[in-house]
Design a protein around this motif. Structure first.
Motif, PDB file in Angstrom:
ATOM      1  N   GLY A 161     -11.289   2.737 -12.804  1.00  0.00           N
ATOM      2  CA  GLY A 161     -10.077   3.468 -12.447  1.00  0.00           C
ATOM      3  C   GLY A 161     -10.356   4.747 -11.692  1.00  0.00           C
ATOM      4  O   GLY A 161      -9.668   5.089 -10.726  1.00  0.00           O
ATOM      5  N   ARG A 162     -11.365   5.481 -12.116  1.00  0.00           N
ATOM      6  CA  ARG A 162     -11.704   6.735 -11.443  1.00  0.00           C
ATOM      7  C   ARG A 162     -12.235   6.472 -10.040  1.00  0.00           C
ATOM      8  O   ARG A 162     -11.926   7.200  -9.092  1.00  0.00           O
ATOM      9  N   THR A 198     -10.355  -4.870  -5.014  1.00  0.00           N
ATOM     10  CA  THR A 198      -9.384  -4.732  -3.928  1.00  0.00           C
ATOM     11  C   THR A 198      -7.980  -4.574  -4.490  1.00  0.00           C
ATOM     12  O   THR A 198      -7.202  -3.730  -4.035  1.00  0.00           O
ATOM     13  N   ARG A 199      -7.648  -5.369  -5.492  1.00  0.00           N
ATOM     14  CA  ARG A 199      -6.330  -5.284  -6.115  1.00  0.00           C
ATOM     15  C   ARG A 199      -6.141  -3.959  -6.852  1.00  0.00           C
ATOM     16  O   ARG A 199      -5.042  -3.389  -6.847  1.00  0.00           O
ATOM     17  N   MET A 200      -7.198  -3.466  -7.499  1.00  0.00           N
ATOM     18  CA  MET A 200      -7.085  -2.197  -8.218  1.00  0.00           C
ATOM     19  C   MET A 200      -6.830  -1.036  -7.260  1.00  0.00           C
ATOM     20  O   MET A 200      -6.003  -0.166  -7.534  1.00  0.00           O
ATOM     21  N   LEU A 204      -2.336   2.697  -3.917  1.00  0.00           N
ATOM     22  CA  LEU A 204      -1.844   3.084  -2.592  1.00  0.00           C
ATOM     23  C   LEU A 204      -0.327   2.935  -2.555  1.00  0.00           C
ATOM     24  O   LEU A 204       0.238   2.130  -3.295  1.00  0.00           O
ATOM     25  N   PRO A 205       0.368   3.691  -1.680  1.00  0.00           N
ATOM     26  CA  PRO A 205       1.813   3.533  -1.555  1.00  0.00           C
ATOM     27  C   PRO A 205       2.155   2.109  -1.116  1.00  0.00           C
ATOM     28  O   PRO A 205       1.534   1.568  -0.210  1.00  0.00           O
ATOM     29  N   LYS A 206       3.132   1.516  -1.773  1.00  0.00           N
ATOM     30  CA  LYS A 206       3.420   0.105  -1.545  1.00  0.00           C
ATOM     31  C   LYS A 206       4.297  -0.145  -0.329  1.00  0.00           C
ATOM     32  O   LYS A 206       4.109  -1.118   0.384  1.00  0.00           O
ATOM     33  N   LYS A 207       5.273   0.682  -0.071  1.00  0.00           N
ATOM     34  CA  LYS A 207       6.242   0.403   0.982  1.00  0.00           C
ATOM     35  C   LYS A 207       6.055   1.252   2.228  1.00  0.00           C
ATOM     36  O   LYS A 207       6.710   1.021   3.232  1.00  0.00           O
ATOM     37  N   ALA A 227      -6.909 -12.664  -9.349  1.00  0.00           N
ATOM     38  CA  ALA A 227      -8.278 -12.561  -8.860  1.00  0.00           C
ATOM     39  C   ALA A 227      -9.266 -12.772  -9.998  1.00  0.00           C
ATOM     40  O   ALA A 227      -9.047 -12.307 -11.120  1.00  0.00           O
ATOM     41  N   ARG A 228     -10.362 -13.455  -9.698  1.00  0.00           N
ATOM     42  CA  ARG A 228     -11.412 -13.669 -10.681  1.00  0.00           C
ATOM     43  C   ARG A 228     -12.761 -13.153 -10.197  1.00  0.00           C
ATOM     44  O   ARG A 228     -13.670 -13.001 -10.989  1.00  0.00           O
ATOM     45  N   ARG A 229     -12.884 -12.897  -8.909  1.00  0.00           N
ATOM     46  CA  ARG A 229     -14.129 -12.358  -8.358  1.00  0.00           C
ATOM     47  C   ARG A 229     -14.129 -10.837  -8.469  1.00  0.00           C
ATOM     48  O   ARG A 229     -13.083 -10.199  -8.316  1.00  0.00           O
TER      49      ARG A 229
END
Length: 153
Positions: free
Chosen positions: A24-25, A88-90, A95-98, A80-82
């Motif tokens: 997370g950090r 990448t998803r984290m 990041l701002p979504k819209k 995601a499993r890799r």
């Protein structure tokens, strides 16, 4: 491999060695770099640490994997499993979504399992604030979790 505030030019990518960083950090630091306009590559994604007990992390990730479409599971959310796609998803979640700035920042991110040969010439940085503080035995790597939930190298 010194920890530093990164103020580099936009044409040169920032290569982050993620070994022994808390997930997370690290993601929050990388998201900030991306929003500042840098191109960021994260190497050694399988060595990133998750804090908490191993059993608890596995339990929560398996519950997350159960979420799918009611109509047809193939249409549901893809999980995601890799290790590199998990990271990448984290980062995308921080990041701002819209806003266009968030979408463009996400396109400047690259994640890798291991350290590719083409990035060996660049200086790899680490974030002192994101490094683990206790013994590595108190953490679980994303690579271990990925293997448990179905990643085959």
């Amino acid at each position: 491999m010194a920890s530093q505030e990164v103020a580099v030019s936009m044409d040169k990518p920032v290569v982050v060695d993620a070994t022994d960083h808390i997930a997370g950090r690290l993601c929050s630091k990388v998201a900030k770099l991306l929003l500042n306009g840098n191109r960021v590559s994260i190497v050694n994604c399988e060595k990133i640490m998750l804090s908490g007990t191993r059993d608890n992390i596995i339990y929560h990730y398996r519950k997350f994997l159960e979420v799918n479409s009611v109509i047809h599971p193939r249409h549901g959310p893809v999980h995601a499993r890799r290790p590199d796609t998990i990271m990448t998803r984290m980062v995308r979640g921080m990041l701002p979504k819209k806003k266009p700035s968030g979408l463009m920042a996400h396109k400047r991110l690259r994640t890798y399992i291991g350290s590719p040969r083409e990035l060996s010439a660049f200086e790899k940085i680490q974030f002192k604030e994101a490094k683990i503080t206790k013994s590595p035995a108190n953490y679980t790597t994303i690579g271990e979790i990925s293997k448990i939930i179905g990643w085959t190298e």
